[in-house]
Design a protein around this motif. Structure first.
Motif, PDB file in Angstrom:
ATOM      1  N   ILE A 232       0.828  -1.224   0.000  1.00 19.85           N
ATOM      2  CA  ILE A 232       0.000   0.000   0.000  1.00 19.85           C
ATOM      3  C   ILE A 232       0.851   1.259   0.000  1.00 19.85           C
ATOM      4  N   LEU A 233       2.159   1.113  -0.024  1.00 17.28           N
ATOM      5  CA  LEU A 233       3.015   2.300   0.032  1.00 17.28           C
ATOM      6  C   LEU A 233       2.739   3.289  -1.110  1.00 17.28           C
ATOM      7  N   PRO A 234       2.618   2.829  -2.371  1.00 12.46           N
ATOM      8  CA  PRO A 234       2.374   3.809  -3.452  1.00 12.46           C
ATOM      9  C   PRO A 234       1.098   4.635  -3.219  1.00 12.46           C
ATOM     10  N   ALA A 235       0.018   3.955  -2.811  1.00 10.08           N
ATOM     11  CA  ALA A 235      -1.248   4.669  -2.609  1.00 10.08           C
ATOM     12  C   ALA A 235      -1.138   5.634  -1.429  1.00 10.08           C
ATOM     13  N   PHE A 236      -0.511   5.154  -0.359  1.00  9.28           N
ATOM     14  CA  PHE A 236      -0.358   5.991   0.834  1.00  9.28           C
ATOM     15  C   PHE A 236       0.499   7.220   0.504  1.00  9.28           C
ATOM     16  N   ARG A 237       1.613   6.985  -0.199  1.00  9.74           N
ATOM     17  CA  ARG A 237       2.546   8.059  -0.545  1.00  9.74           C
ATOM     18  C   ARG A 237       1.847   9.145  -1.373  1.00  9.74           C
ATOM     19  N   GLU A 238       1.065   8.667  -2.351  1.00  5.89           N
ATOM     20  CA  GLU A 238       0.428   9.634  -3.257  1.00  5.89           C
ATOM     21  C   GLU A 238      -0.577  10.514  -2.507  1.00  5.89           C
ATOM     22  N   LYS A 239      -1.380   9.885  -1.684  1.00  3.81           N
ATOM     23  CA  LYS A 239      -2.385  10.659  -0.931  1.00  3.81           C
ATOM     24  C   LYS A 239      -1.712  11.620   0.048  1.00  3.81           C
ATOM     25  N   LEU A 240      -0.696  11.129   0.732  1.00  2.00           N
ATOM     26  CA  LEU A 240      -0.019  11.974   1.721  1.00  2.00           C
ATOM     27  C   LEU A 240       0.676  13.155   1.044  1.00  2.00           C
ATOM     28  N   LEU A 241       1.321  12.877  -0.075  1.00  2.00           N
ATOM     29  CA  LEU A 241       2.017  13.939  -0.801  1.00  2.00           C
ATOM     30  C   LEU A 241       1.020  15.018  -1.230  1.00  2.00           C
ATOM     31  N   HIS A 242      -0.073  14.581  -1.782  1.00  2.29           N
ATOM     32  CA  HIS A 242      -1.109  15.504  -2.253  1.00  2.29           C
ATOM     33  C   HIS A 242      -1.572  16.418  -1.105  1.00  2.29           C
ATOM     34  N   GLN A 243      -1.807  15.819   0.056  1.00  2.00           N
ATOM     35  CA  GLN A 243      -2.318  16.611   1.188  1.00  2.00           C
ATOM     36  C   GLN A 243      -1.226  17.463   1.832  1.00  2.00           C
TER      37      GLN A 243
END
Ligand code: ADP
Length: 499
Positions: free
Chosen positions: A296-307
């Motif tokens: 789940i790292l890619p999905a987590f990273r993308e959402k966190l980066l966006h926020q």
């Protein structure tokens, strides 16, 4: 101009003997000087300790419900002035207004919680092995407590230390952080207004290596309660050890959030954002490591980066601002050095990594919220406390891996794990090695009715808050009363047992 009278000793507001001063400014605009404060040293600390020793004698004999009534009045005063205190806090140390209100609320809660102890038992009765002997153990005030506090929770932390100590009947000498002396003055003025007798709380403003060091060394201080860096805590704990003086230390952290593959990712991202960037990362419970399971790292990273990129930075007093300045320029540089070090060590910069110097940020101490990727457990950025808006993503393969990584620092304050599997949740509670463990909650957000503190290099075995708060500021007194009318000596262990 007359020298600032910011020391409060034996109920009088005084300047330092030498009349020397230091100033405090708004970290959002360092040109905005908020005030001048007495720069105290040995002489002022000696006066304050003498005042506390004198006042202690009457305060410890004041009935506990009366001591509690002062805390209740203090709680009410803080409720009435919550907004003014929060505004003063945002100006003095930069945290955004909603968080400043939370800081004050913590003190209000602590005042009322501790006041309730005014009519609670203070010990226990035990049976005696001897006939007609009464045995009891009671908590009594330790004496004079020296309190040395940091700037990041300038109302909450003094209240955690003071309210239990006052309820128990101690007298206090308070040395607040040099970055937040104004709030300390306001806090002590309110205690005075709440009816605290002169000398029970004494305030000495000044620098750590001067007023703080003098307080640690003072003969008449029975207990030191310190919150600050591990470096200073270690040093003063060694000094206190040599003097056989009790010291309660609440020091650094290198907290982590673990996100397992079955976690609610959106909830975990919100938690990470709050723990990493709340108070601009300047909390001892801030999460500067985000350990995420690979799938789940890619999905987590993308959402966190966006926020992270969407966070609004600015003066914490402006509505809508989500992240304020850091405390001072020295800290700004230190944070930047850590980010540069992380890149050098092989971490990848995803966001931030910059001291803001343009436009509205020019006069303040602003650091862009920073997200690093590819961090590894051995890196210094994954081991050392940064105390700024910087967090690093780390990849884990299994839950065991992740928990081991979370535990693998010399600190042990706050660890959190996100999962929707109840079995994993309880195993995590068992295996995470820290004073505070959270499941599906961020690493920050402690409530005042539970003990607060950490293990390993985070502290020296004491806790603040909750009922445990009474431990650091009281001594146990064991009482034996022979009420028999006879004239025989009955010896414990000898006359009461077969020989
Ligand atoms: P921080 O990095 O959070 O400012 P410090 O440990 O430097 O942490 O400071 C925390 C508190 O300790 C402050 O009130 C500071 O003035 C005080 N302090 C700093 N140095 C000393 C010292 N040598 N002796 C006693 N107190 C100190």
């Amino acid at each position: 101009m007359a020298p600032a009278k910011t020391n409060y000793i034996a109920g009088r507001w005084l300047s330092a003997d030498s009349c020397s001063e230091f100033t405090s400014c708004n970290p959002a605009r360092t040109t905005e000087v908020l005030g001048a404060y007495s720069r105290s040293g040995h002489a002022e600390v000696a006066l304050a300790v003498a005042a506390a020793r004198t006042a202690f004698q009457a305060w410890r004999k004041t009935p506990a419900p009366q001591r509690a009534a002062v805390l209740t009045r203090m709680g009410r005063l803080m409720e009435e002035r919550k907004e003014a205190l929060a505004l003063q806090m945002t100006r003095e140390m930069g945290k955004v207004l909603v968080e400043a209100r939370g800081d004050v609320q913590e003190a209000i809660d602590m005042a009322h919680y501790m006041a309730a102890f005014g009519r609670m038992p203070t010990g226990h009765i035990a049976p005696s092995e001897r006939p007609e002997v009464y045995c009891a153990a009671e908590r009594v005030a330790a004496g004079v407590v020296g309190m040395i506090t940091p700037w990041n929770f300038p109302i909450a932390i003094p209240s955690w230390k003071m309210f239990p100590a006052l309820l128990a009947g101690n007298a206090i000498v308070f040395k607040p952080a040099e970055d937040t002396p104004g709030l300390a003055v306001t806090f002590v003025q309110m205690l005075e207004e709440a009816g605290l007798p002169p000398g029970v709380v004494n305030l000495v403003t000044g620098l750590g290596e001067e007023a703080g060091a003098a307080l640690v060394e003072a003969e008449g201080v029975d207990v030191i309660s310190f919150t600050g860096s591990t470096e200073i805590g270690r040093r003063i704990a060694a000094q206190c050890g040599g003097m056989l003086k009790r010291i309660s230390c609440e020091l650094g952290g290198k907290n982590a959030i673990v996100v397992l593959e079955d976690a609610d990712i959106d909830l975990a991202v919100k938690g990470a954002l709050w723990s990493a960037f709340g108070t601009a990362g300047q909390r001892c419970t801030a999460a500067s490591r985000l350990i995420v399971q690979k799938s789940i790292l890619p999905a987590f990273r993308e959402k966190l980066l966006h926020q992270t990129l969407a966070l609004r930075m600015g003066d914490g007093a402006d509505p809508g601002v989500e992240i304020g300045p850091v405390i001072n320029r020295k800290q700004l540089q230190r944070i930047h050095e850590y980010v540069e070090l992380g890149r050098h060590e092989g971490a990848r910069l995803l966001a931030g990594g910059k001291i803001m110097q343009e436009g509205p940020f020019a006069e303040g101490c602003f650091y862009l919220p920073t997200l690093l990727d590819n961090a590894a457990p051995g890196m210094r950025i994954a081991q050392e406390e940064i105390f700024g808006p910087v967090t690093a993503l780390m990849e884990a393969h299994t839950m065991e891996d992740a928990v081991q990584m979370a535990n693998a620092t010399r600190y042990g304050l706050s660890l959190s794990l996100y999962t929707q599997n109840v079995s994993r949740a309880f195993h995590a509670v068992q295996e995470l090695h820290a004073g505070l463990v959270y499941i599906n909650l961020p690493t920050s957000g402690a409530e005042i009715q539970l003990p607060f503190g950490g293990i390993k290099n985070t502290g020296n075995g004491h806790r603040e808050a909750g009922m445990a708060a009474m431990d650091y500021c009281t001594e146990w007194k064991s009482v034996y009363v022979n009420y028999s009318a006879g004239s025989d000596l009955v010896r414990a262990q000898i006359d009461t047992c077969p020989q």
